[in-house]
Design a protein around this motif. Structure first.
Motif, mmCIF file in Angstrom:
data_model
loop_
_atom_site.group_PDB
_atom_site.id
_atom_site.type_symbol
_atom_site.label_atom_id
_atom_site.label_comp_id
_atom_site.label_asym_id
_atom_site.label_seq_id
_atom_site.Cartn_x
_atom_site.Cartn_y
_atom_site.Cartn_z
ATOM 1 N N TYR A 171 1.001 8.009 6.633
ATOM 2 C CA TYR A 171 0.098 6.936 6.161
ATOM 3 C C TYR A 171 0.925 5.724 5.804
ATOM 4 N N ALA B 178 5.984 5.522 8.521
ATOM 5 C CA ALA B 178 4.540 5.305 8.491
ATOM 6 C C ALA B 178 4.155 4.463 9.691
ATOM 7 N N PRO B 179 3.071 4.845 10.357
ATOM 8 C CA PRO B 179 2.670 4.114 11.561
ATOM 9 C C PRO B 179 2.223 2.705 11.215
ATOM 10 N N ALA C 133 -0.107 -0.257 10.775
ATOM 11 C CA ALA C 133 -1.530 -0.256 10.493
ATOM 12 C C ALA C 133 -2.278 -0.897 11.647
ATOM 13 N N ALA C 134 -3.380 -0.243 12.006
ATOM 14 C CA ALA C 134 -4.430 -0.915 12.749
ATOM 15 C C ALA C 134 -4.041 -1.532 14.073
ATOM 16 N N GLY C 135 -3.318 -0.810 14.897
ATOM 17 C CA GLY C 135 -3.283 -1.212 16.297
ATOM 18 C C GLY C 135 -4.496 -0.586 16.949
ATOM 19 N N THR C 136 -5.106 -1.243 17.925
ATOM 20 C CA THR C 136 -6.241 -0.587 18.569
ATOM 21 C C THR C 136 -5.831 0.095 19.846
ATOM 22 N N PRO D 232 0.826 -1.217 0.000
ATOM 23 C CA PRO D 232 0.000 0.000 0.000
ATOM 24 C C PRO D 232 0.858 1.264 0.000
#
Lengths: 264, 189
Positions: B189, B119-120, B122-125, B93
């Motif tokens: 992103y 870029a961080p 993805a999708a840690g809560t 991506p």
């Protein structure tokens, strides 16, 4: 009538579940356009909605390709979004719940975002390369959704007496729709075994602990699990929806149905 | 054409013409930067006698994506050889780490703080809870970006998050605590 896509039936169904969560929640968020409590919020709600709609389109495009293997050319994104009836939608009951007040909207977003992020992280390791690619991309966007909705739960929960009460009421009222997120049915069971779908049941504990941590920070009580809607294969994922859904769909689909093939 | 005719040898001059054409396409939301500088164009490769331009979308719901695609086709039709196809790839991506240094400077000149590198995940809560409150507390040294987002106008690091979504999904709204101006921050992103 013969099943048009016998081999990929479950995959098609599963991808529709992923697609419809995005499309339906985007539609709900779009209902806020021009009515947000502040300009920044109006913009943020619709930007989150745009992300979800874009993700929904990527899933729908994949659903079409799966369908096209058996019934070419397959229904395109617009046909799938605008020409299916309520019983053919596969979204969670949670995302179709009405917007209510701002606490209701942000509580719904919070409960969903926390699950969505965990789901996408799991799916980014799917053996289905397309699912993995879409999930990895969507996960980058959902990361910001997670931060924002958690922020609002804390802001309202630990705010005034009124905002605290409304956020607690919203969390309590929506809690019965959260069980469905972790319910694994026959469609998912086979795909999980094949390494294609995420095991939703395994998301339950991480979801619960991160939701509880934010609620505690917000001085809110985490509800006890009571009776849950949409369980035992009788929920949104199987096409059985709440009464709110048909009304939402009517508004979402009226243009496409009244003017077939409309372009602008 | 016979089926066993060899594919024509790719001409490097054609690739250069394609890259030149692509470099004329700008982001409609940020017209000072091109899609090549943003990292949207991934490759230009020969394939079976054709040239394939691989592009990758930025945000899933970005309304500019379709405009960019049609601008690419238009630019290629005018400037490039005829045998060019455009393919969209999703993986890996797009990331803001692919934005070229030159584009970062142009973003700053346009009043947009460029994304920080890295870029961080993805999708840690697990949202660090202190970030939730830190954002709103202007005196906090490191909120969700305060502390490491420099004001594009005066360069001050004393900035604070106003909203996680700005004029577009890819930007957040910040405010500078020194020159007091609001500004957009292009989120990592």
């Amino acid at each position: 009538m013969a099943d048009p896509i016998p081999d990929d039936r479950q995959l098609f169904d599963y991808v529709l579940r992923l697609a419809d969560n995005g499309v339906v929640l985007a539609q709900r968020l779009g209902e806020w356009v021009g009515k947000g409590p502040a300009l920044e919020e109006d913009i943020a709600l619709t930007n989150v909605g745009l992300d979800l709609l874009g993700q929904g389109r990527m899933w729908l495009a994949y659903a079409r390709e799966i369908e096209a293997r058996h019934a070419p050319p397959g229904r395109d994104e617009d046909d799938l979004a605008f020409l299916r009836d309520s019983g053919e939608f596969r979204n969670l009951l949670l995302v179709e719940q009405p917007n209510g007040n701002y606490a209701d909207t942000m509580a719904r977003q919070f409960l969903f975002d926390q699950w969505h992020a965990l789901l996408l992280r799991a799916l980014s390791g799917s053996k289905d390369g397309r699912i993995a690619a879409i999930a990895a991309k969507a996960g980058k966007e959902v990361r910001y959704h997670v931060e924002r909705s958690a922020d609002w739960v804390v802001r309202l929960g630990d705010g005034t007496g009124l905002s605290h009460r409304r956020m607690q009421d919203a969390i309590d009222a929506l809690w019965m729709y959260t069980g469905e997120m972790f319910a694994v049915d026959a469609v998912e069971r086979q795909l999980i075994a094949a390494g294609v779908a995420a095991d939703a049941a395994a998301l339950r504990e991480p979801w619960r602990s991160s939701v509880a941590a934010v609620l505690a920070e917000a001085t809110l009580a985490t509800p006890a699990d009571g009776w849950m809607q949409g369980m035992n294969g009788r929920g949104g994922k199987q096409g059985l929806h709440t009464e709110h859904f048909g009304h939402m769909l009517a508004e979402m689909q009226i243009l496409a149905r009244s003017y077939p093939g409309a372009r602008w | 054409m016979t089926s066993n005719a060899p594919a024509p040898r790719p001409d490097p001059a054609e690739a250069a013409a394609i890259w030149r054409a692509l470099a004329t396409v700008v982001d409609p939301e940020i017209p000072s930067v091109t899609i090549v500088e943003l990292g949207i164009v991934r490759s230009v490769e020969p394939e079976g006698g054709d040239w394939v331009v691989a592009i990758t979308p930025t945000y899933s719901g970005c309304p500019a994506t379709r405009v960019i695609e049609s601008d690419i086709h238009e630019a290629l039709a005018q400037e490039a050889p005829a045998n060019v196809r455009v393919r969209t790839v999703l993986s890996p991506p797009w990331t803001t780490d692919w934005i070229a240094p030159e584009a970062r400077r142009k973003l700053r000149e346009a009043g947009i703080a460029p994304p920080r590198h890295g870029a961080p995940d993805a999708a840690g809560t697990a949202v660090p809870l202190q970030r939730l409150r830190g954002d709103r507390d202007a005196s906090a040294p490191t909120g969700a970006g305060g502390g490491d987002v420099a004001c594009p106008r005066c360069g001050s690091l004393r900035t604070t998050l106003v909203a996680r979504f700005g004029s577009t999904a890819c930007k957040a709204q910040y405010r500078c605590l020194d020159c007091l101006e609001p500004f957009d921050y292009f989120k990592p992103y």
